[in-house]
Design a protein around this motif. Sequence first.
Motif, PDB file in Angstrom:
ATOM      1  N   ARG A 130      10.089  23.942   1.388  1.00 23.19           N
ATOM      2  CA  ARG A 130      11.521  23.643   1.209  1.00 23.19           C
ATOM      3  C   ARG A 130      11.704  22.198   0.740  1.00 23.19           C
ATOM      4  NH1 ARG A 130      16.319  26.491   2.574  1.00 23.19           N
ATOM      5  NH2 ARG A 130      17.944  25.299   1.501  1.00 23.19           N
ATOM      6  N   LEU A 131      10.952  21.268   1.321  1.00 18.61           N
ATOM      7  CA  LEU A 131      11.071  19.871   0.926  1.00 18.61           C
ATOM      8  C   LEU A 131      10.536  19.644  -0.489  1.00 18.61           C
ATOM      9  CD1 LEU A 131      10.035  18.021   4.227  1.00 18.61           C
ATOM     10  CD2 LEU A 131      12.333  18.417   3.339  1.00 18.61           C
ATOM     11  N   ALA A 132       9.489  20.389  -0.864  1.00 20.99           N
ATOM     12  CA  ALA A 132       8.903  20.239  -2.197  1.00 20.99           C
ATOM     13  C   ALA A 132       9.670  21.024  -3.247  1.00 20.99           C
ATOM     14  CB  ALA A 132       7.442  20.696  -2.183  1.00 20.99           C
ATOM     15  N   GLY A 133      10.532  21.959  -2.806  1.00 18.13           N
ATOM     16  CA  GLY A 133      11.299  22.765  -3.750  1.00 18.13           C
ATOM     17  C   GLY A 133      10.471  23.794  -4.476  1.00 18.13           C
ATOM     18  N   SER A 134       9.371  24.240  -3.870  1.00 17.65           N
ATOM     19  CA  SER A 134       8.510  25.229  -4.516  1.00 17.65           C
ATOM     20  C   SER A 134       7.676  25.933  -3.464  1.00 17.65           C
ATOM     21  CB  SER A 134       7.600  24.545  -5.544  1.00 17.65           C
ATOM     22  OG  SER A 134       6.750  25.483  -6.163  1.00 17.65           O
ATOM     23  N   ASP A 135       7.272  27.176  -3.751  1.00 14.08           N
ATOM     24  CA  ASP A 135       6.436  27.941  -2.820  1.00 14.08           C
ATOM     25  C   ASP A 135       4.971  27.560  -3.022  1.00 14.08           C
ATOM     26  OD1 ASP A 135       8.614  29.257  -1.753  1.00 14.08           O
ATOM     27  OD2 ASP A 135       8.494  30.899  -3.211  1.00 14.08           O
ATOM     28  N   LEU A 136       4.610  26.379  -2.522  1.00 14.01           N
ATOM     29  CA  LEU A 136       3.253  25.870  -2.729  1.00 14.01           C
ATOM     30  C   LEU A 136       2.296  26.311  -1.633  1.00 14.01           C
ATOM     31  CD1 LEU A 136       4.266  22.237  -3.734  1.00 14.01           C
ATOM     32  CD2 LEU A 136       3.471  24.031  -5.256  1.00 14.01           C
ATOM     33  N   ARG A 160       0.835  -1.215   0.000  1.00 15.58           N
ATOM     34  CA  ARG A 160       0.000   0.000   0.000  1.00 15.58           C
ATOM     35  C   ARG A 160       0.859   1.250   0.000  1.00 15.58           C
ATOM     36  NH1 ARG A 160      -0.234   4.283   3.134  1.00 15.58           N
ATOM     37  NH2 ARG A 160       0.041   2.972   4.967  1.00 15.58           N
ATOM     38  N   ILE A 161       1.933   1.239   0.780  1.00 14.05           N
ATOM     39  CA  ILE A 161       2.814   2.403   0.832  1.00 14.05           C
ATOM     40  C   ILE A 161       3.484   2.624  -0.514  1.00 14.05           C
ATOM     41  CG2 ILE A 161       4.987   3.245   1.816  1.00 14.05           C
ATOM     42  CD1 ILE A 161       4.100   2.017   4.480  1.00 14.05           C
ATOM     43  N   ALA A 162       3.941   1.539  -1.149  1.00 20.64           N
ATOM     44  CA  ALA A 162       4.587   1.673  -2.457  1.00 20.64           C
ATOM     45  C   ALA A 162       3.612   2.221  -3.492  1.00 20.64           C
ATOM     46  CB  ALA A 162       5.137   0.327  -2.906  1.00 20.64           C
ATOM     47  N   ARG A 163       2.356   1.795  -3.437  1.00 25.06           N
ATOM     48  CA  ARG A 163       1.377   2.206  -4.450  1.00 25.06           C
ATOM     49  C   ARG A 163       0.828   3.608  -4.192  1.00 25.06           C
ATOM     50  NH1 ARG A 163      -4.109   2.045  -5.469  1.00 25.06           N
ATOM     51  NH2 ARG A 163      -4.571   1.274  -3.377  1.00 25.06           N
ATOM     52  N   GLU A 164       0.445   3.881  -2.945  1.00 21.78           N
ATOM     53  CA  GLU A 164      -0.196   5.157  -2.626  1.00 21.78           C
ATOM     54  C   GLU A 164       0.790   6.243  -2.230  1.00 21.78           C
ATOM     55  OE1 GLU A 164      -3.035   4.478   0.431  1.00 21.78           O
ATOM     56  OE2 GLU A 164      -4.335   3.211  -0.797  1.00 21.78           O
ATOM     57  N   GLY A 165       1.950   5.833  -1.761  1.00 20.10           N
ATOM     58  CA  GLY A 165       2.910   6.799  -1.257  1.00 20.10           C
ATOM     59  C   GLY A 165       2.966   6.774   0.259  1.00 20.10           C
ATOM     60  N   PHE A 166       4.126   7.118   0.790  1.00 12.33           N
ATOM     61  CA  PHE A 166       4.331   7.183   2.234  1.00 12.33           C
ATOM     62  C   PHE A 166       3.792   8.525   2.726  1.00 12.33           C
ATOM     63  CE2 PHE A 166       6.765   7.767   6.142  1.00 12.33           C
ATOM     64  CZ  PHE A 166       6.711   6.500   6.711  1.00 12.33           C
ATOM     65  N   ARG A 167       2.861   8.494   3.681  1.00 20.83           N
ATOM     66  CA  ARG A 167       2.171   9.715   4.115  1.00 20.83           C
ATOM     67  C   ARG A 167       2.863  10.335   5.322  1.00 20.83           C
ATOM     68  NH1 ARG A 167      -3.264   6.301   3.603  1.00 20.83           N
ATOM     69  NH2 ARG A 167      -2.350   5.449   5.499  1.00 20.83           N
ATOM     70  N   ILE A 168       3.423  11.515   5.117  1.00 15.54           N
ATOM     71  CA  ILE A 168       4.078  12.257   6.186  1.00 15.54           C
ATOM     72  C   ILE A 168       3.268  13.517   6.468  1.00 15.54           C
ATOM     73  CG2 ILE A 168       6.149  13.496   6.909  1.00 15.54           C
ATOM     74  CD1 ILE A 168       7.785  11.697   5.129  1.00 15.54           C
ATOM     75  N   VAL A 169       2.831  13.677   7.697  1.00 17.26           N
ATOM     76  CA  VAL A 169       2.034  14.840   8.099  1.00 17.26           C
ATOM     77  C   VAL A 169       2.903  15.780   8.924  1.00 17.26           C
ATOM     78  CG1 VAL A 169       0.097  15.613   9.518  1.00 17.26           C
ATOM     79  CG2 VAL A 169      -0.172  13.636   8.010  1.00 17.26           C
ATOM     80  N   LEU A 170       2.898  17.056   8.539  1.00 14.57           N
ATOM     81  CA  LEU A 170       3.596  18.094   9.296  1.00 14.57           C
ATOM     82  C   LEU A 170       2.596  18.716  10.257  1.00 14.57           C
ATOM     83  CD1 LEU A 170       5.484  19.811   6.328  1.00 14.57           C
ATOM     84  CD2 LEU A 170       6.145  17.793   7.641  1.00 14.57           C
ATOM     85  N   ALA A 171       2.855  18.606  11.537  1.00 14.48           N
ATOM     86  CA  ALA A 171       1.904  19.080  12.546  1.00 14.48           C
ATOM     87  C   ALA A 171       2.641  19.866  13.606  1.00 14.48           C
ATOM     88  CB  ALA A 171       1.166  17.895  13.169  1.00 14.48           C
ATOM     89  N   ILE A 194       6.244  14.203  -3.478  1.00 10.10           N
ATOM     90  CA  ILE A 194       7.645  14.326  -3.880  1.00 10.10           C
ATOM     91  C   ILE A 194       8.213  12.927  -4.086  1.00 10.10           C
ATOM     92  CG2 ILE A 194       7.959  16.492  -2.623  1.00 10.10           C
ATOM     93  CD1 ILE A 194       9.524  14.902  -0.506  1.00 10.10           C
ATOM     94  N   ASP A 195       9.269  12.836  -4.867  1.00 13.28           N
ATOM     95  CA  ASP A 195       9.981  11.583  -5.088  1.00 13.28           C
ATOM     96  C   ASP A 195      11.201  11.591  -4.176  1.00 13.28           C
ATOM     97  OD1 ASP A 195      11.575   9.478  -5.966  1.00 13.28           O
ATOM     98  OD2 ASP A 195      11.020   9.730  -8.057  1.00 13.28           O
ATOM     99  N   LEU A 196      11.206  10.695  -3.196  1.00 16.58           N
ATOM    100  CA  LEU A 196      12.296  10.635  -2.229  1.00 16.58           C
ATOM    101  C   LEU A 196      12.999   9.289  -2.377  1.00 16.58           C
ATOM    102  CD1 LEU A 196      13.625  12.240   0.057  1.00 16.58           C
ATOM    103  CD2 LEU A 196      12.096  11.099   1.661  1.00 16.58           C
ATOM    104  N   GLY A 197      14.122   9.293  -3.081  1.00 22.56           N
ATOM    105  CA  GLY A 197      14.873   8.066  -3.284  1.00 22.56           C
ATOM    106  C   GLY A 197      14.119   7.016  -4.065  1.00 22.56           C
ATOM    107  N   GLY A 198      13.292   7.440  -5.032  1.00 29.13           N
ATOM    108  CA  GLY A 198      12.530   6.494  -5.830  1.00 29.13           C
ATOM    109  C   GLY A 198      11.209   6.075  -5.213  1.00 29.13           C
ATOM    110  N   GLN A 199      10.875   6.609  -4.047  1.00 30.23           N
ATOM    111  CA  GLN A 199       9.634   6.281  -3.365  1.00 30.23           C
ATOM    112  C   GLN A 199       8.739   7.521  -3.314  1.00 30.23           C
ATOM    113  OE1 GLN A 199       8.057   3.606  -2.057  1.00 30.23           O
ATOM    114  NE2 GLN A 199       6.411   5.044  -1.538  1.00 30.23           N
ATOM    115  N   LEU A 200       7.467   7.340  -3.671  1.00 22.13           N
ATOM    116  CA  LEU A 200       6.519   8.446  -3.601  1.00 22.13           C
ATOM    117  C   LEU A 200       6.223   8.779  -2.140  1.00 22.13           C
ATOM    118  CD1 LEU A 200       4.549  10.377  -5.080  1.00 22.13           C
ATOM    119  CD2 LEU A 200       2.810   8.600  -4.824  1.00 22.13           C
ATOM    120  N   VAL A 201       6.364  10.051  -1.808  1.00 19.97           N
ATOM    121  CA  VAL A 201       6.072  10.529  -0.460  1.00 19.97           C
ATOM    122  C   VAL A 201       5.052  11.655  -0.574  1.00 19.97           C
ATOM    123  CG1 VAL A 201       6.991  11.700   1.581  1.00 19.97           C
ATOM    124  CG2 VAL A 201       8.318   9.901   0.466  1.00 19.97           C
ATOM    125  N   THR A 202       3.992  11.563   0.199  1.00 24.11           N
ATOM    126  CA  THR A 202       2.980  12.613   0.238  1.00 24.11           C
ATOM    127  C   THR A 202       3.155  13.407   1.520  1.00 24.11           C
ATOM    128  OG1 THR A 202       1.407  11.291  -1.040  1.00 24.11           O
ATOM    129  CG2 THR A 202       0.520  13.125   0.228  1.00 24.11           C
TER     130      THR A 202
END
Length: 437
Positions: A237-243, A213-224, A261-269
């Motif tokens: 800064r992590l996304a490299g854009s002023d989003l 599931r993580i490989a398919r959907e992406g690893f979910r990281i929440v900033l709180a 973002i693509d982090l070492g070949g793994q999708l991260v949300t």
Amino acid sequence: MTQSSTIVALSSGALPSGVAVIRLSGPRAFPAVAALVGDLPPPRHLTLRSLTAPESGQPLDTGLIAIFPAPHSFTGEDCAELQVHGSPAGVKAILTALTAFEGIALAGPGDFTRRAFENGKLDLVAIEGLGDLLAAETETQRRQALARLDGQLSEQIILWRVLLLDARAEIEARLDFSDEDDVPFELPAHFVSDLELLQAALAESLAGYERGRIAREGFRIVLAGAPNAGKSSLLNRLAGSDLAIVTAEAGTTRDTKDVSIDLGGQLVTLTDTAGLRDTDSLAEAEGVRRARKAMHAADLVLWLSAPDAVSDPDADQSAAPIWRIATKADLGPPAQEAQFSVSTQTGEGLEPLLNALKTHIEARLGPSEPSLVSHMRDKAALEAAIAAIGTALARLDQPELCAEDLRRAADGLAGLIGLMDSEAVLDRLFAGFCIGK
């Protein structure tokens, strides 16, 4: 639209483009293409042809034509593909000319793939793999989707189902034909151990669901964290854009915002959230509620604190692991003990944080290829099959009920790949015993 109809659609994406691929499938595909290009090329050979409107004789375009006679095509029907210039006007003119023929209509979403399934070219698991492949953003997702499309999971499911059918046939043979001399009454000595081994194999595959599931959907990281703790700045800064909007005013973020973002070949949300605090603002309170909900669904929570944050709420709001991150390191020492100290202004501490995230995600995924059990449908079917086998093992002294449990397990796996055949168990039974002599 009936199965005997012919469908046509642009298959190559948005226009304008360098090349546009128009696909047809159905019994009228070849006659319609012949009406536009004249003689058809040999099967599976790209051939340059001029396309002409049949009624007016006006030229439409010049392109490469390929035909794929049934059943050796993607859909299992007669198929044709026209590779033409990616002009919106040109493609529209060709589609208009093709749909003017009786029995040809524009395809709807997924119609070609649906026909491939109905004609036995793809099963449901492979179709899901195809969808995952089309949506793949990272190398990990590509490998996982391609393996699923190639049938690696389907082959395993078919094998499991065959073993269940064999076990059910053993029981039903003794129920229906116990008076036959060549059918022993007792179940084979290996019957129970075989079912236990099958149950263990299913459980092992199910255990890989989270990795898949993580490989398919992406690893979910929440900033709180508290308002003004630097969550949006770190996201940018992590996304490299002023989003995300960043201001000195606390409470700027009122909703969750996802960035991939693509982090070492793994999708991260990455998910930016509203600062957690008590508030009288209805809009901000809703943002806080959504932030807490996102934390509960996360794979990892980065809990941010800053020297100038307006408050310091409790971080115990998530079942996921929580990493404490001290932000705004350029303003002074962290307000509390943290695992990482970063500054989005100077870049201090960002590389160690990213490296730690890569290591953590790789550990969650494991050293092997991503698990092919990656959809909720996979998880539900395997859980149901494991439970049904467990019930069957507990009811060996009630063979009718035991056989029904094995049927439910086999049918659940059959439904996973879109295969349901009530006669299959009879086929297995007659193949294994001398019945009908």
